[in-house]
Motif scaffolding. Sequence first.
Motif, PDB file in Angstrom:
ATOM      1  N   ASP A   5       3.202   6.645  -7.118  1.00 25.43           N
ATOM      2  CA  ASP A   5       2.275   7.454  -7.608  1.00 25.43           C
ATOM      3  C   ASP A   5       3.033   9.034  -7.583  1.00 25.43           C
ATOM      4  O   ASP A   5       2.525   9.991  -8.218  1.00 25.43           O
ATOM      5  CB  ASP A   5       0.941   7.562  -7.385  1.00 25.43           C
ATOM      6  CG  ASP A   5       0.353   6.320  -7.462  1.00 25.43           C
ATOM      7  OD1 ASP A   5       0.823   5.524  -8.512  1.00 25.43           O
ATOM      8  OD2 ASP A   5      -0.704   6.067  -7.015  1.00 25.43           O
TER       9      ASP A   5
ATOM     10  N   GLN B  91       0.647  -1.060  -0.071  1.00 22.82           N
ATOM     11  CA  GLN B  91      -0.033  -0.056  -0.059  1.00 22.82           C
ATOM     12  C   GLN B  91       0.926   1.341   0.027  1.00 22.82           C
ATOM     13  O   GLN B  91       0.512   2.067  -0.794  1.00 22.82           O
ATOM     14  CB  GLN B  91      -0.811  -0.105   1.353  1.00 22.82           C
ATOM     15  CG  GLN B  91      -2.122  -0.925   1.179  1.00 22.82           C
ATOM     16  CD  GLN B  91      -2.801  -1.166   2.477  1.00 22.82           C
ATOM     17  OE1 GLN B  91      -2.520  -0.300   3.261  1.00 22.82           O
ATOM     18  NE2 GLN B  91      -3.662  -2.202   2.639  1.00 22.82           N
TER      19      GLN B  91
ATOM     20  N   ARG C 204       1.530   4.434  -2.993  1.00 19.42           N
ATOM     21  CA  ARG C 204       1.645   5.913  -2.877  1.00 19.42           C
ATOM     22  C   ARG C 204       2.911   6.413  -3.382  1.00 19.42           C
ATOM     23  O   ARG C 204       2.924   7.364  -3.869  1.00 19.42           O
ATOM     24  CB  ARG C 204       1.381   5.968  -1.215  1.00 19.42           C
ATOM     25  CG  ARG C 204       0.198   7.062  -1.077  1.00 19.42           C
ATOM     26  CD  ARG C 204       0.063   7.082   0.547  1.00 19.42           C
ATOM     27  NE  ARG C 204       0.595   6.554   1.437  1.00 19.42           N
ATOM     28  CZ  ARG C 204       1.945   6.676   2.175  1.00 19.42           C
ATOM     29  NH1 ARG C 204       2.389   7.861   1.801  1.00 19.42           N
ATOM     30  NH2 ARG C 204       2.400   5.656   3.043  1.00 19.42           N
ATOM     31  N   TRP C 205       4.211   5.745  -3.002  1.00 18.52           N
ATOM     32  CA  TRP C 205       5.354   6.487  -3.157  1.00 18.52           C
ATOM     33  C   TRP C 205       5.607   6.396  -4.885  1.00 18.52           C
ATOM     34  O   TRP C 205       6.118   7.297  -5.500  1.00 18.52           O
ATOM     35  CB  TRP C 205       6.455   5.627  -2.588  1.00 18.52           C
ATOM     36  CG  TRP C 205       6.637   5.845  -1.028  1.00 18.52           C
ATOM     37  CD1 TRP C 205       5.726   6.344  -0.430  1.00 18.52           C
ATOM     38  CD2 TRP C 205       7.753   5.318  -0.267  1.00 18.52           C
ATOM     39  NE1 TRP C 205       6.456   6.496   0.883  1.00 18.52           N
ATOM     40  CE2 TRP C 205       7.420   5.746   0.880  1.00 18.52           C
ATOM     41  CE3 TRP C 205       8.991   4.518  -0.546  1.00 18.52           C
ATOM     42  CZ2 TRP C 205       8.286   5.407   1.809  1.00 18.52           C
ATOM     43  CZ3 TRP C 205       9.728   4.135   0.444  1.00 18.52           C
ATOM     44  CH2 TRP C 205       9.452   4.770   1.751  1.00 18.52           C
TER      45      TRP C 205
END
Length: 358
Positions: free
Chosen positions: A141, A134, A138-139
């Motif tokens: 994107d 998860q 995030r990283w």
Amino acid sequence: MTQYDLILLGAGHAHLGVLRRWAMFERPQGRIALVSVGHHAWYSGMLPGLISGQHAADDCRVELAPLCRGAKVELIVDQVAALQADTRQVQLASGACLQGKWLSLNVGGALSQPTQSGTAIECLAVKPFESFLQGWQRWKDDPAPTAIIGGGAAGVELALAMARHVPHLALFCSGRLLSGHNAGLHLRALGHLRQRRVNVREYCPISHIENDQLFSEQQAVWQGARVLLASGAAALPWLAQSGLECDARGFVNIAPTLQSFSHPHVFAVGDCSALPGAMRSGVYAVRQGQVLANNLAAVLHGTPLRRYRPQRQSLALLATGDGGALLGWRNWSAGGQIFGRLKDYLDYGFIRRHQWQG
Ligand SMILES: Cc1cc2nc3c(=O)[nH]c(=O)nc-3n(C[C@H](O)[C@H](O)[C@H](O)COP(=O)(O)OP(=O)(O)OC[C@H]3O[C@@H](n4cnc5c(N)ncnc54)[C@H](O)[C@@H]3O)c2cc1C
């Protein structure tokens, strides 16, 4: 309190092997349960391939419900919060309490984290895999300079897998990169990392994190906002509090029969255990599974136990993030796409063997 003849704690590599054998052949008598934090067991060897886009998530994990059904083992999805070895009691995070005549631990390890002051750096640990994936999404994107702490097989494979997505990637290791592996493999890995512009810092142990900087002793060695923790396994804290005899680092000391020295009714295997000659790697945990399946059946039936002998050498296959892999065996090393195909063959084979149908 629910009573069992045997409770398997953690869906690690060895327990998967035990369940598979019991699903295929005869299962020992008695009421048996598996406690797992999730419905799936992730296969760490394929994680770098998932990050680099070579595999899908479902390729890299084993669904536990069908395997447990096949082995006639109750699946309890919960987290072990505490263990009392003397009373054989297991406290679960949900509040439930279990008691087993026999217990078997295959819960893996935690990751060591340097002390941190300030919140300017976001630290993400590679385990548990669900929360890592998860965080990684995030990283990915929103890419930013990142440091990886840990220069073992996991750190190297993850650096090679992530390099394409991260603008400035640094890899820190306390000693030589891939220590314990042969010199040829070390050089090949360095070559691949340089090609991907990963800044490798060998012999640079990270002592602490202060605001947005990493320190090695008193010297600031890196500045940024993101750190991935992939350094060698540390012991889960509740093991040392369980009453089981542990080594200085908190891993459960076991005999060659895979039983705890202090509490023979507790077995421990894989990364959570300590046995001279056995390395903390998936390969060793898988091999222990064969002896463990025999010995758990033996204690339930009152038949003789087998002794586990760690193999002297193990094959290293490290994914290079481009479909290829590096191979290390004794003093020999090689690299290329063909070894990537060999790694895929072995990895997919592992998942297929444990993906129980029916
Ligand atoms: C990115 C990466 C790549 C790697 N590549 C390789 C490789 O190619 N080859 C190799 O040999 N090794 C590799 N390793 C090392 C390998 O992952 C470990 O040594 C191996 O997984 C240890 O197996 P295990 O069976 O002891 O535990 P694990 O495979 O870690 O399994 C432990 C299980 O217990 C569960 N668990 C943990 N705590 C609890 C709790 N409190 N309650 C219930 N369940 C719990 C976990 O969720 C997990 O399912 C890699 C590691 C990483 C991080």
